[in-house]
Design a protein around this motif. Structure first.
Motif, PDB file in Angstrom:
ATOM      1  N   GLY A   1       0.592  -1.259   0.002  1.00  0.00           N
ATOM      2  CA  GLY A   1      -0.119  -0.097  -0.062  1.00  0.00           C
ATOM      3  C   GLY A   1       0.940   1.259  -0.097  1.00  0.00           C
ATOM      4  N   SER A   2       2.245   1.315  -0.194  1.00  0.00           N
ATOM      5  CA  SER A   2       3.055   2.299  -0.569  1.00  0.00           C
ATOM      6  C   SER A   2       3.668   2.150  -1.656  1.00  0.00           C
ATOM      7  N   LEU A   3       3.726   3.431  -2.230  1.00  0.00           N
ATOM      8  CA  LEU A   3       4.357   3.614  -3.447  1.00  0.00           C
ATOM      9  C   LEU A   3       5.876   4.145  -3.544  1.00  0.00           C
ATOM     10  N   ARG A   4       6.224   4.434  -2.356  1.00  0.00           N
ATOM     11  CA  ARG A   4       7.425   5.140  -1.832  1.00  0.00           C
ATOM     12  C   ARG A   4       8.508   4.349  -2.207  1.00  0.00           C
ATOM     13  N   GLN A   5       9.613   4.736  -3.033  1.00  0.00           N
ATOM     14  CA  GLN A   5      10.762   3.948  -3.432  1.00  0.00           C
ATOM     15  C   GLN A   5      11.221   3.167  -2.174  1.00  0.00           C
TER      16      GLN A   5
ATOM     17  N   SER B   1       0.609  -3.116   4.597  1.00  0.00           N
ATOM     18  CA  SER B   1      -0.091  -1.681   4.658  1.00  0.00           C
ATOM     19  C   SER B   1       0.260  -0.644   5.422  1.00  0.00           C
ATOM     20  N   PRO B   2       0.804   0.440   4.927  1.00  0.00           N
ATOM     21  CA  PRO B   2       1.066   1.626   5.676  1.00  0.00           C
ATOM     22  C   PRO B   2      -0.248   2.188   6.201  1.00  0.00           C
ATOM     23  N   GLU B   3      -0.077   3.043   7.275  1.00  0.00           N
ATOM     24  CA  GLU B   3      -1.409   3.510   7.794  1.00  0.00           C
ATOM     25  C   GLU B   3      -1.083   5.195   7.519  1.00  0.00           C
ATOM     26  N   ASN B   4      -2.182   5.462   6.977  1.00  0.00           N
ATOM     27  CA  ASN B   4      -2.318   6.973   6.466  1.00  0.00           C
ATOM     28  C   ASN B   4      -3.362   7.616   7.173  1.00  0.00           C
ATOM     29  N   ASN B   5      -3.408   8.600   7.984  1.00  0.00           N
ATOM     30  CA  ASN B   5      -4.300   9.138   8.762  1.00  0.00           C
ATOM     31  C   ASN B   5      -5.350   8.058   9.245  1.00  0.00           C
ATOM     32  N   TRP B   6      -4.731   7.310  10.003  1.00  0.00           N
ATOM     33  CA  TRP B   6      -5.369   6.263  10.746  1.00  0.00           C
ATOM     34  C   TRP B   6      -6.341   5.329   9.928  1.00  0.00           C
ATOM     35  N   SER B   7      -5.908   5.374   8.601  1.00  0.00           N
ATOM     36  CA  SER B   7      -6.561   4.462   7.866  1.00  0.00           C
ATOM     37  C   SER B   7      -5.797   3.727   6.794  1.00  0.00           C
TER      38      SER B   7
ATOM     39  N   ALA C   1      -2.196  -0.279  13.219  1.00  0.00           N
ATOM     40  CA  ALA C   1      -3.296  -1.106  13.530  1.00  0.00           C
ATOM     41  C   ALA C   1      -4.477  -0.611  13.301  1.00  0.00           C
ATOM     42  N   ARG C   2      -4.658   0.780  13.375  1.00  0.00           N
ATOM     43  CA  ARG C   2      -5.953   1.312  12.857  1.00  0.00           C
ATOM     44  C   ARG C   2      -6.137   1.071  11.343  1.00  0.00           C
ATOM     45  N   GLY C   3      -5.064   1.429  10.525  1.00  0.00           N
ATOM     46  CA  GLY C   3      -5.322   1.039   9.109  1.00  0.00           C
ATOM     47  C   GLY C   3      -5.493  -0.274   8.719  1.00  0.00           C
TER      48      GLY C   3
HETATM   49  C1  LIG Z   1      -0.160  11.211   4.480  1.00  0.00           C
HETATM   50  C2  LIG Z   1       0.491  10.470   5.309  1.00  0.00           C
HETATM   51  C3  LIG Z   1      -0.301  10.049   6.555  1.00  0.00           C
HETATM   52  C4  LIG Z   1       0.276   9.350   7.609  1.00  0.00           C
HETATM   53  N1  LIG Z   1      -0.619   8.911   8.557  1.00  0.00           N
HETATM   54  C5  LIG Z   1       0.092   8.085   9.717  1.00  0.00           C
HETATM   55  C6  LIG Z   1      -0.733   7.440  10.481  1.00  0.00           C
HETATM   56  O1  LIG Z   1      -2.029   7.733  10.571  1.00  0.00           O
HETATM   57  N2  LIG Z   1      -0.326   6.807  11.438  1.00  0.00           N
HETATM   58  C7  LIG Z   1       0.908   6.147  11.607  1.00  0.00           C
HETATM   59  O2  LIG Z   1       1.141   5.463  12.548  1.00  0.00           O
HETATM   60  N3  LIG Z   1       2.021   6.764  10.559  1.00  0.00           N
HETATM   61  C8  LIG Z   1       1.485   7.879   9.586  1.00  0.00           C
HETATM   62  N4  LIG Z   1       2.358   8.085   8.587  1.00  0.00           N
HETATM   63  C9  LIG Z   1       3.631   8.057   8.529  1.00  0.00           C
HETATM   64  C10 LIG Z   1       3.714   6.588   7.995  1.00  0.00           C
HETATM   65  O3  LIG Z   1       3.723   5.583   8.866  1.00  0.00           O
HETATM   66  C11 LIG Z   1       5.406   6.693   7.323  1.00  0.00           C
HETATM   67  O4  LIG Z   1       5.614   7.523   6.499  1.00  0.00           O
HETATM   68  C12 LIG Z   1       5.727   5.177   6.883  1.00  0.00           C
HETATM   69  O5  LIG Z   1       7.127   5.144   6.468  1.00  0.00           O
HETATM   70  C13 LIG Z   1       4.917   4.899   5.556  1.00  0.00           C
HETATM   71  O6  LIG Z   1       4.948   3.524   5.026  1.00  0.00           O
HETATM   72  P1  LIG Z   1       6.116   3.288   3.823  1.00  0.00           P
HETATM   73  O7  LIG Z   1       7.599   3.308   4.627  1.00  0.00           O
HETATM   74  O8  LIG Z   1       5.901   1.888   3.734  1.00  0.00           O
HETATM   75  O9  LIG Z   1       6.067   4.250   2.814  1.00  0.00           O
HETATM   76  C14 LIG Z   1       1.491   8.826   7.543  1.00  0.00           C
HETATM   77  C15 LIG Z   1       2.581   9.271   6.388  1.00  0.00           C
HETATM   78  C16 LIG Z   1       1.813   9.963   5.360  1.00  0.00           C
HETATM   79  C17 LIG Z   1       2.727  10.474   4.153  1.00  0.00           C
END
Ligand SMILES: Cc1cc2nc3c(=O)[nH]c(=O)nc-3n(C[C@H](O)[C@H](O)[C@H](O)COP(=O)(O)O)c2cc1C
Length: 189
Positions: A14-18, A80-86, A124-126
């Protein structure tokens, strides 16, 4: 089915980050899997943002490709990353596209999920949101062991999962996943 059968597991990140921690963890899970599982990772970054007007003109080839990959897989593994709790926008977008196919591909598909985040909660929330939305589309989830990789920056180095405790958790989850896939294959074919 023989006990040495290899199940094809489709990995979806769920992450597109390199330099994504989730992608690094997904690759680690592929290495830590028992011999009966084989991971192939697909991409979701080339899907257009879901729009019913696009769908009306015909599903984009990338959506059809992803559907076929899901259908051909014995099981799905989500990182799955979590973005804004989802759930991240790209993963939700991919799910929205898949949900629009009439014979949609998630039905009765065994799946497992883990999440990695920079913060301490580990996504966890996501993760629970992902479980909820895909349960609605028929995915049959491995319930336990759950894996939440918090404080990810301290657990990866040079694109690799280096934390031994996390590697052990993933190994245990993949073992349980193999057993779950076998059970679900017996139940649903
Ligand atoms: C738009 C955005 C929202 C985020 N929201 C959360 C969040 O709700 N909870 C959290 O623990 N981390 C949050 N993060 C931080 C991410 O956990 C962190 O950037 C993580 O490295 C993303 O996963 P990745 O390394 O696979 O890209 C957020 C990051 C971004 C860019």
């Amino acid at each position: 089915m023989s006990t040495t059968a290899t199940f094809k597991v489709l990995g979806i990140c769920g992450s597109l980050r390199q330099k994504s921690f989730n992608m690094a963890a997904l690759k680690a899970a592929g290495e830590l899997m028992p011999a009966g599982l084989k991971l192939e990772i697909t991409g979701i970054g080339d899907l257009p943002m879901y729009n019913a007007d696009i769908q009306e003109k015909g599903f984009p080839a990338v959506a059809t490709r992803l559907r076929e990959e899901i259908l051909a897989a014995d099981a799905l593994l989500f990182a799955s990353p979590e973005n804004n709790w989802s759930v991240s926008a790209c993963l939700k977008n991919a799910i929205d596209w898949m949900s629009r196919f009439q014979v949609q591909p998630f039905q009765n598909k065994p799946a497992a999920v883990f999440s990695a985040t920079g913060g301490p909660v580990g996504g966890a929330r996501g993760q629970y949101d992902l479980r909820r939305m895909l349960s609605g589309l028929g995915v049959v989830w491995l319930a336990r062991p759950e894996v939440f990789i918090g404080n990810a920056a301290s657990k990866f180095a040079e694109g690799k999962l280096t934390d031994e405790t996390t590697r052990k958790f993933l190994t245990e989850q993949m073992l349980a996943f193999e057993d779950w896939i076998k059970r679900m294959k017996r139940a649903f074919g």
